[in-house]
Enzyme design. Structure first.
Site, PDB file in Angstrom:
ATOM      1  N   ASP A 217       0.836  -1.194   0.000  1.00  0.00           N
ATOM      2  CA  ASP A 217       0.000   0.000   0.000  1.00  0.00           C
ATOM      3  C   ASP A 217       0.876   1.251   0.000  1.00  0.00           C
ATOM      4  O   ASP A 217       1.891   1.319   0.703  1.00  0.00           O
ATOM      5  CB  ASP A 217      -0.896  -0.018   1.249  1.00  0.00           C
ATOM      6  CG  ASP A 217      -1.927   1.079   1.259  1.00  0.00           C
ATOM      7  OD1 ASP A 217      -2.764   1.097   0.348  1.00  0.00           O
ATOM      8  OD2 ASP A 217      -1.891   1.912   2.189  1.00  0.00           O
ATOM      9  N   GLU A 268      14.961 -14.545  -1.129  1.00  0.00           N
ATOM     10  CA  GLU A 268      15.329 -15.700  -0.304  1.00  0.00           C
ATOM     11  C   GLU A 268      14.220 -16.752  -0.278  1.00  0.00           C
ATOM     12  O   GLU A 268      14.454 -17.884   0.162  1.00  0.00           O
ATOM     13  CB  GLU A 268      15.619 -15.243   1.129  1.00  0.00           C
ATOM     14  CG  GLU A 268      16.805 -14.292   1.273  1.00  0.00           C
ATOM     15  CD  GLU A 268      16.934 -13.767   2.688  1.00  0.00           C
ATOM     16  OE1 GLU A 268      16.423 -14.444   3.618  1.00  0.00           O
ATOM     17  OE2 GLU A 268      17.523 -12.687   2.871  1.00  0.00           O
TER      18      GLU A 268
END
Length: 543
Positions: A217, A268
């Site tokens: 957002d 990752e």
């Protein structure tokens, strides 16, 4: 291509090669946005929840989407539909608990669906423990995690809230604090390292629970001018997004370092992504957020904010393809969301608006990149009229009623033709927003039985998009001729034309190809041409 961009692309290619299982699903995914509070209520309290959403996952699989994005599910102060978060690593009891979200992710995975969560890094709730500590003690370390200014007669500058009124409010001891949205949403100070560190913990918390990424957002926010200088102008909602007139509050250069760090974290976790809400007027500036070492995507809002006009839509498509292509990123197309009036209403309402929304759906789903669908748009829902006494949106209240607010696009989903449209169990409490009396006419149960319904159109379009790589994954070329917009979508083995008649008269489209799908049953094909009525689109396979 710059040396820096070439290096970033090489790094990305090397990473994919090192992780064969890494599938860039997000480059062409169809993502379904769920406004959780309005999707499905499992326990009869009138509020949609995670268990309700979980029960409806087979519907999303049947529809043919690839992923779902869930609007905020966190404990909240309730001032702005969940976008005022009090605890980023928990679930609001109205929606369930963390175990419910884990079960949802597991069920979605079994159905081949990804789950993307909403995260709100620009501001917190005023009920967040940090802000409460800052209110209690101006010298507390938490105070530096927000933007406070000393007590004075006037606010520190001319900044305005997007919800109306000044962007500064007073604390009980007379200090000023910044909120670019509602007063209950104090803006975070990202120049304090503690803020970044805590959000990194939040990302890992949810990634460890199997989510496939985040919608961010206000991704163009976070940093503000360090000297709190006045903005040179006032934001106008009629523009495509924020521009130079908001130079001190949005799009500060430091924000890109945040997305580089977040990209490192998501890298990752193979097969995950980040998509940003970037409301800037210049598409080139929007695309910079999707450079190969930043977010995977940033929303393109041009079509969402364009009127039904051939040149406006053509410019929206061309400018996005050019801008995102310059950084090697796919475009994330948007026609509807929880902040904008429903498409049917925006495009004229009634039968006219419905026809245009059907045509626009085929246009968006043909374009290369990903497509974000807002729950209920596949049903052709119009913008609902919500009585003032039932409204909840702070925009309505902050504007003194001058702006209707966003409640009308957040009405609960109609699932069947019962009295409560199947949103809640029988005998449930009233829904959190009133459901219009005619909502059952849009119900999923009714539209699945109707071969000409909006829902059937979406389902057929999604199936064809998956079967024809030229749609969604091809190379696009845009042209206009009068009121006709054509997108040539070229794949390895096929070219599909999406032709949209945005005018008021039927046009003849010359082709020897085959109509794969049309937005209207009135489309007629004869030898060498197709008669395309007004406000209608068709997919034509040329090979």
């Amino acid at each position: 291509m710059s040396r820096r961009l070439a290096t970033m692309r090489t790094s990305t290619e090397q990473q994919v090669a090192a992780h064969p299982s890494l599938s860039p699903w997000w480059r062409s995914a169809v993502v379904y946005q769920v406004y959780l509070r309005s999707f499905a209520d499992s326990n009869g309290d009138g509020i949609g929840d995670l268990a309700g959403l979980r029960s409806r996952l087979p519907y999303l699989s049947w529809l043919g989407v690839d992923a779902l994005w869930i609007n905020p599910h966190y404990p909240s102060g309730g001032a702005d539909g969940g976008y005022d978060i009090a605890d980023y690593r928990a679930v609001d009891p109205d929606y369930g608990d963390v175990a419910d979200l884990e079960a949802l992710v597991a069920d979605a995975r079994r159905l081949g669906l990804k789950v993307v969560l909403d995260v709100v890094p620009n501001h917190t709730s005023d009920q967040h423990p940090w802000f409460q500590a800052a209110l209690a003690d101006p010298e507390a370390p938490e105070a530096s995690r927000y933007h406070f200014a000393p007590a004075s007669e006037e606010p520190p500058n001319n900044w305005r809230s997007l919800f109306g009124g000044p962007a500064w409010s007073r604390t009980p001891d007379g200090r000023w604090y910044l909120h670019l949205f509602a007063p209950e949403q104090p803006d975070l100070n990202w120049r304090d390292p503690a803020v970044a560190a805590d959000f990194e913990k939040t990302l890992r918390f949810w990634l460890d629970r199997g989510v496939s990424g985040f919608r961010v957002d206000v991704a163009y926010g976070l940093f503000k001018d360090a000297e709190l200088r006045d903005n040179p102008g006032t934001y106008s909602p009629t523009l495509f997004g924020h521009g130079p007139e908001q130079a001190m509050t949005w799009n500060q250069p430091e924000v890109h370092d945040v997305w580089r760090r977040w990209r490192e974290i998501t890298d990752e976790y193979p097969d995950t992504m980040i998509v940003g809400e970037v409301c800037l007027a210049d598409p080139q500036e929007v695309a910079l957020y999707s450079r190969p070492d930043e977010m995977h995507q940033s929303f393109c809002f041009r079509l969402l904010k364009s009127g039904w006009d051939t040149e406006a839509f053509a410019d929206g498509v061309r400018s996005a393809l050019d801008a995102f292509g310059s950084v090697g990123a796919p475009v994330s197309w948007v026609l509807g969301n929880h902040d904008k009036d429903r498409q049917v209403t925006r495009f004229g309402g009634g039968a006219l608006g419905t026809a245009r929304a059907r045509a626009a759906a085929l246009l968006m789903l043909s374009l290369p990149g990903s497509a974000y669908l807002y729950a209920g748009d596949e049903l052709g829902l119009p913008q609902a009229v919500v009585p003032d006494e039932a409204k909840t949106d702070p925009i309505f209240f902050r504007s003194g009623g001058a702006r209707a607010g966003r409640d009308g696009c957040r009405i609960p989903m109609p699932w069947n033709d019962t009295a409560g449209v199947g949103f809640s169990p029988d005998g449930a409490a009233d829904p959190w927003l009133p459901i219009p009396a005619d909502w059952s006419g849009y119900a999923v149960s009714a539209q699945t039985r109707d071969g000409g319904s909006m829902l059937t159109l979406y389902r057929r379009a999604l199936a064809l998009r998956a079967a024809h790589p030229a749609l969604g994954s091809g190379e696009a070329r845009v042209e206009t001729a009068g009121d006709v917009l054509t997108v040539h979508c070229a794949g390895d083995d096929e070219t599909v034309r999406c032709v949209v008649n945005m005018g008021t008269e039927t046009v003849l489209v010359r082709t020897t190809g085959t109509v794969l799908l049309a937005s209207s049953t009135s489309v007629r094909q004869s030898a060498g041409s197709i008669a395309l009525p007004p406000n209608t689109a068709a997919w034509i396979s040329e090979d």
